[in-house]
Design an enzyme around this catalytic site. Sequence first.
Site, short mmCIF file in Angstrom:
data_model
loop_
_atom_site.label_atom_id
_atom_site.label_comp_id
_atom_site.label_asym_id
_atom_site.label_seq_id
_atom_site.Cartn_x
_atom_site.Cartn_y
_atom_site.Cartn_z
N ALA A 69 -0.82 19.76 -0.56
CA ALA A 69 -0.61 20.97 0.24
C ALA A 69 0.89 21.23 0.30
O ALA A 69 1.69 20.32 0.09
CB ALA A 69 -1.16 20.76 1.63
N GLY A 112 -3.65 16.90 -1.35
CA GLY A 112 -4.62 17.99 -1.56
C GLY A 112 -4.94 18.20 -3.03
O GLY A 112 -6.03 18.69 -3.37
N GLU A 115 -7.54 15.73 -3.75
CA GLU A 115 -8.76 16.18 -3.06
C GLU A 115 -9.41 17.35 -3.80
O GLU A 115 -10.63 17.45 -3.89
CB GLU A 115 -8.42 16.56 -1.62
N GLU A 135 -0.48 10.85 1.90
CA GLU A 135 -0.25 11.47 3.21
C GLU A 135 0.33 10.49 4.23
O GLU A 135 1.11 10.85 5.09
CB GLU A 135 -1.56 12.07 3.76
N1 DAK Z 1 4.87 20.68 -0.95
C1 DAK Z 1 6.00 21.43 -1.10
N2 DAK Z 1 6.92 21.21 -2.06
C2 DAK Z 1 6.72 20.19 -2.92
C3 DAK Z 1 5.58 19.36 -2.81
C4 DAK Z 1 4.62 19.63 -1.78
N3 DAK Z 1 3.50 18.92 -1.62
N4 DAK Z 1 5.67 18.42 -3.78
C5 DAK Z 1 6.81 18.68 -4.47
N5 DAK Z 1 7.45 19.74 -3.95
C6 DAK Z 1 8.69 20.34 -4.39
C7 DAK Z 1 9.90 19.47 -4.03
O1 DAK Z 1 10.31 19.70 -2.71
C8 DAK Z 1 10.91 19.95 -5.05
O2 DAK Z 1 11.43 21.18 -4.62
P1 DAK Z 1 13.04 21.48 -4.76
O3 DAK Z 1 13.73 20.37 -4.06
O4 DAK Z 1 13.28 21.47 -6.25
O5 DAK Z 1 13.21 22.83 -4.13
C9 DAK Z 1 10.07 20.24 -6.28
O6 DAK Z 1 8.73 20.41 -5.81
C10 DAK Z 1 10.07 19.11 -7.28
O7 DAK Z 1 9.73 17.92 -6.59
P2 DAK Z 1 10.59 16.57 -6.65
O8 DAK Z 1 12.03 16.87 -6.85
O9 DAK Z 1 10.22 15.77 -5.47
O10 DAK Z 1 10.02 15.94 -8.00
P3 DAK Z 1 9.91 14.41 -8.37
O11 DAK Z 1 9.47 14.41 -9.80
O12 DAK Z 1 11.13 13.66 -8.00
O13 DAK Z 1 8.72 13.85 -7.47
C11 DAK Z 1 6.50 13.90 -6.46
C12 DAK Z 1 7.42 14.32 -7.65
C13 DAK Z 1 5.16 14.58 -6.65
C14 DAK Z 1 6.32 12.38 -6.51
C15 DAK Z 1 7.18 14.31 -5.13
O14 DAK Z 1 7.53 15.68 -5.22
C16 DAK Z 1 6.27 14.14 -3.95
O15 DAK Z 1 6.10 13.01 -3.45
N6 DAK Z 1 5.69 15.27 -3.46
C17 DAK Z 1 4.91 15.25 -2.25
C18 DAK Z 1 3.55 14.65 -2.49
C19 DAK Z 1 2.73 14.63 -1.21
O16 DAK Z 1 3.14 14.02 -0.20
N7 DAK Z 1 1.56 15.26 -1.23
C20 DAK Z 1 0.67 15.32 -0.08
C21 DAK Z 1 1.03 16.52 0.75
S1 DAK Z 1 0.06 16.60 2.24
C22 DAK Z 1 -5.61 20.50 5.51
C23 DAK Z 1 -6.25 19.76 4.55
C24 DAK Z 1 -5.50 19.08 3.62
C25 DAK Z 1 -4.15 19.12 3.60
C26 DAK Z 1 -3.51 19.87 4.55
C27 DAK Z 1 -4.23 20.56 5.51
N8 DAK Z 1 -6.40 21.17 6.53
C28 DAK Z 1 -7.84 21.02 6.50
C29 DAK Z 1 -5.83 21.98 7.49
C30 DAK Z 1 -3.42 18.40 2.59
C31 DAK Z 1 -2.26 17.77 2.85
C32 DAK Z 1 -1.40 17.28 1.76
O17 DAK Z 1 -1.70 17.41 0.59
#
Ligand code: DAK
Length: 261
Positions: A69, A112, A115, A135
């Site tokens: 997400a 997400g 998922e 998460e």
């Molecule tokens: N959201 C927003 N931006 C993201 C992102 C994300 N999930 N993942 C990556 N980006 C952005 C980074 O901020 C970066 O942006 P800039 O700094 O260039 O502006 C760009 O994408 C490139 O990312 P990185 O520089 O971090 O790239 P790396 O290769 O170094 O790392 C990575 C890649 C995938 C390992 C890293 O970006 C990372 O850890 N990303 C976050 C992964 C994460 O935590 N995903 C889970 C998110 S929480 C709901 C149901 C479900 C959900 C929500 C609500 N409801 C029922 C209400 C789901 C929640 C989730 O998924």
Amino acid sequence: MAKDSATQELLVQREGPVAVHTLNRPKVLNALSDSLLESLVCALEQQDSDPEIRCMVVTGGEKVFAAGADIQGMAEASVAQMLCSDRLAKWQRLQKISKPLIAAVSGYALGGGCELAMCCDLIVASESAVFGQPEILIGVIPGAGGTQRLPRAIGKARAMEMILTGRRFDARKALEWGMVNRVVPPELLLAETMALAQEVARQAPLAVRAAKEAVLKALDLDIDSGLSYERKLFYLLFGTEDQKEGMRAFLEKRPPRFQGK
Ligand code: DAK
């Protein structure tokens, strides 16, 4: 492949009875914003009611499936804002799609994104695919089915470890653990997925729909209820023209012509 329709962040193309959806927010690794999720769900719902479409593919292209997400849009949200958002409803709508969904996953499928892949009925992964529910690393837990679908997909012990540590696992592990159907080189991902989708699309549509429904029930019901559910769907198919066509074609030693009737 014919271009069908598109928003900037979601590209939709059609190849005969198969519709392919490509998530297209490369700068943020296809982070699933509300609008991207809405576009995807709307497109899938539209195709679910289009008799010409028999199978749908969801992909992020060769580099990344989806990094979860959009954290940007969620970081400062209150409980009330999360509760009142219709994000959960979008995931529930996704779960109601009756035609087969195939995820073609390359690169990160995290949070997400993982998922979303697990909401699909089949997963084709490229050798570069990386799955995970990270998460916990940002202070929450999976919220779109990860705590329920991951244990069903890979077993409790492995899922617990992945969810408690936020650790990622690669395509080979995903295959070994039974989460994905096959692993292919990145450059063959779309072609292999399309071949599988076209094969599914050639089957009798009402039987495909019943099969999907019955298999999904296997994960929710006890064995007797599941068998009873299966039996009802099985009998129901004897009311379809495709059942007559399929069995007659077999007896006449010719390929069937299924019409979804
Ligand atoms: N959201 C927003 N931006 C993201 C992102 C994300 N999930 N993942 C990556 N980006 C952005 C980074 O901020 C970066 O942006 P800039 O700094 O260039 O502006 C760009 O994408 C490139 O990312 P990185 O520089 O971090 O790239 P790396 O290769 O170094 O790392 C990575 C890649 C995938 C390992 C890293 O970006 C990372 O850890 N990303 C976050 C992964 C994460 O935590 N995903 C889970 C998110 S929480 C709901 C149901 C479900 C959900 C929500 C609500 N409801 C029922 C209400 C789901 C929640 C989730 O998924």
